[in-house]
Motif scaffolding. Structure first.
Motif, PDB file in Angstrom:
ATOM      1  N   ARG A  63       0.046 -22.628  40.991  1.00  0.00           N
ATOM      2  CA  ARG A  63       1.395 -22.194  41.379  1.00  0.00           C
ATOM      3  C   ARG A  63       1.922 -23.147  42.455  1.00  0.00           C
ATOM      4  NH1 ARG A  63       3.446 -19.562  37.703  1.00  0.00           N
ATOM      5  NH2 ARG A  63       4.949 -18.552  39.062  1.00  0.00           N
ATOM      6  N   MET A  64       3.160 -23.544  42.298  1.00  0.00           N
ATOM      7  CA  MET A  64       3.775 -24.426  43.302  1.00  0.00           C
ATOM      8  C   MET A  64       4.251 -23.575  44.486  1.00  0.00           C
ATOM      9  SD  MET A  64       6.966 -27.111  42.933  1.00  0.00           S
ATOM     10  CE  MET A  64       6.579 -27.589  41.310  1.00  0.00           C
TER      11      MET A  64
ATOM     12  N   VAL B 295       4.932 -39.612  39.118  1.00  0.00           N
ATOM     13  CA  VAL B 295       3.797 -38.722  38.867  1.00  0.00           C
ATOM     14  C   VAL B 295       3.054 -38.434  40.169  1.00  0.00           C
ATOM     15  CG1 VAL B 295       1.525 -38.603  37.766  1.00  0.00           C
ATOM     16  CG2 VAL B 295       3.519 -39.251  36.426  1.00  0.00           C
ATOM     17  N   GLY B 296       2.777 -39.477  40.941  1.00  0.00           N
ATOM     18  CA  GLY B 296       2.053 -39.291  42.203  1.00  0.00           C
ATOM     19  C   GLY B 296       2.844 -38.428  43.179  1.00  0.00           C
TER      20      GLY B 296
ATOM     21  N   ARG C 178       1.936 -34.334  44.440  1.00  0.00           N
ATOM     22  CA  ARG C 178       1.848 -33.833  45.828  1.00  0.00           C
ATOM     23  C   ARG C 178       2.733 -32.606  45.998  1.00  0.00           C
ATOM     24  NH1 ARG C 178       0.926 -35.529  51.180  1.00  0.00           N
ATOM     25  NH2 ARG C 178       0.333 -37.644  50.607  1.00  0.00           N
ATOM     26  N   ILE C 179       3.932 -32.683  45.414  1.00  0.00           N
ATOM     27  CA  ILE C 179       4.873 -31.569  45.585  1.00  0.00           C
ATOM     28  C   ILE C 179       4.408 -30.338  44.808  1.00  0.00           C
ATOM     29  CG2 ILE C 179       7.236 -30.903  44.939  1.00  0.00           C
ATOM     30  CD1 ILE C 179       7.861 -33.832  46.162  1.00  0.00           C
TER      31      ILE C 179
ATOM     32  N   GLY D 183       4.241 -28.349  47.797  1.00  0.00           N
ATOM     33  CA  GLY D 183       5.628 -27.896  47.906  1.00  0.00           C
ATOM     34  C   GLY D 183       6.525 -28.954  48.508  1.00  0.00           C
ATOM     35  N   GLY D 184       7.847 -28.753  48.299  1.00  0.00           N
ATOM     36  CA  GLY D 184       8.838 -29.712  48.780  1.00  0.00           C
ATOM     37  C   GLY D 184       9.730 -30.137  47.639  1.00  0.00           C
TER      38      GLY D 184
END
Ligand code: AHM
Ligand code: MG
Length: 331
Positions: free
Chosen positions: A193-194, A242-243, A247-248, A252-253
């Motif tokens: 889950r983000m 993709v990278g 991370r997000i 998150g972000g």
């Protein structure tokens, strides 16, 4: 979880679909196999002198690197046989490739970007492969020009310190990590889950001169301390979608590649709908995040041609909703 291979995961999911023929499992395994081959090419590229330009531009006007061509050939070779895939659209193919004749009736249409973040190829930076899978419908090019909600699965392969395969299907996102000794992808995160709000933002701020005013105001907001925490968002931009997206997804972000005024021929930003925006939007939504053009969901955008582009704001619910508010207020 560490003894669940990608194949075991797919077979377990297949049990929920009694009508399944095994073709989807075969297709995902082929894409994962291509990821292993691309990762091998990337590991060797500096030693083998395979870096640098292929001295050719793709149809979008981007300079093709030698490894863009190598990776594209790998995917075409392994998607082509056995009449599973009817059509494949790639960033590196001027026109979509037709793999199955009318009589053979392949069941799937695959869109892919074999190497995403190509500018990182020569500097040993993070790279990715992105893919989106639709069911064959008409069996013609029309199958490509549909909403991103037609995708039945999508994901990406991340070539970082470890190679990871991220798959969104059946409303869930799972992450598999490659182990060289066994040659297998093992499940390392399931039902991801983000976060609904994060602290990262990824954007090429070198373009800010060409941004619209609402985009400048939105990024200024991200850099203003939150009244509750006193903290600002952190810039995290690697020139690999993709990278940066990965991370997000985990922390998150928001990642943004907005429309800008730098090139009148490209008013919708840089990223292509079919093999960059639609697949990652599908992953984001399956993980509880959002992907928006600023005016509406990216998954609702219908491309008019294989290499059509759209603006992309993707990430946590909170940041994407705030970006949409800035866009709405500017209208
Ligand atoms: P590519 O598929 O040709 O590599 O282009 C897509 C890439 C993304 O991975 C990345 O986020 C973006 O282009 C970087 O573009 P820029 O150099 O304009 O910031
Ligand atoms: Mg790309």
């Amino acid at each position: 979880m560490r003894d669940v291979t990608l194949t075991r995961y797919l077979i377990a999911k297949q049990k929920f679909h009694p009508e399944a023929t095994g073709e989807f499992t075969d297709l995902i395994n082929r894409i994962a196999f291509c990821g292993k081959l691309v990762a091998r090419e990337l590991r060797r590229s500096q030693l083998a002198g395979r870096t640098g330009s292929a001295h050719h531009e793709n149809v979008s006007g981007d300079e093709q690197k030698k490894l863009d061509v190598v990776a594209n050939d790998i995917f075409v070779t392994h998607l082509e046989y056995g009449s599973i895939v009817t059509l494949a659209a790639s960033e590196e193919l001027d026109e979509p490739a037709v793999f199955a004749t009318e009589r053979e009736r392949g069941s799937y249409v695959v869109c892919f970007d074999p190497i995403d973040g190509s500018s990182n190829l020569d500097v040993n930076g993070t790279l990715g492969t992105i893919f989106g899978i639709r069911r064959r419908r008409a069996g013609s090019l029309a199958d490509l020009f549909t909403s991103g909600r037609e995708q039945v699965a999508a994901g990406y392969i991340l070539y970082g310190p470890a190679t990871q395969f991220v798959l969104a299907s059946g409303g869930e996102v799972a992450v598999f990590t490659y182990e060289g000794e066994t040659g297998e992808f093992f499940l390392t995160q399931d039902r991801l889950r983000m976060p609904t709000k994060g602290t990262n933002y990824a954007v090429n701020e070198g373009n800010s001169h060409f941004w619209h005013e609402e985009m400048r105001r939105f990024v200024a907001n991200l850099k203003t301390p939150d009244p509750k925490t006193g903290k600002t968002h952190r810039t995290r931009y690697s020139a690999s979608l993709v990278g940066d997206f990965h991370r997000i997804l985990l922390e998150g972000g928001i990642y943004l590649y907005p429309e800008d005024t730098s090139d009148p021929a490209k008013p919708n930003g840089k990223l292509r709908i079919l093999y960059e925006c639609h697949p990652l939007a599908f992953v984001a939504e399956a993980a509880g995040g959002r992907a928006s053009t600023g005016k509406g969901p990216v998954l609702d955008v219908i491309p008019e041609k294989p290499h059509a582009r759209c603006p992309l704001a993707i990430g946590s619910e909170s940041e994407v909703a705030l970006y949409e508010k800035y866009v709405r207020e500017s209208e």
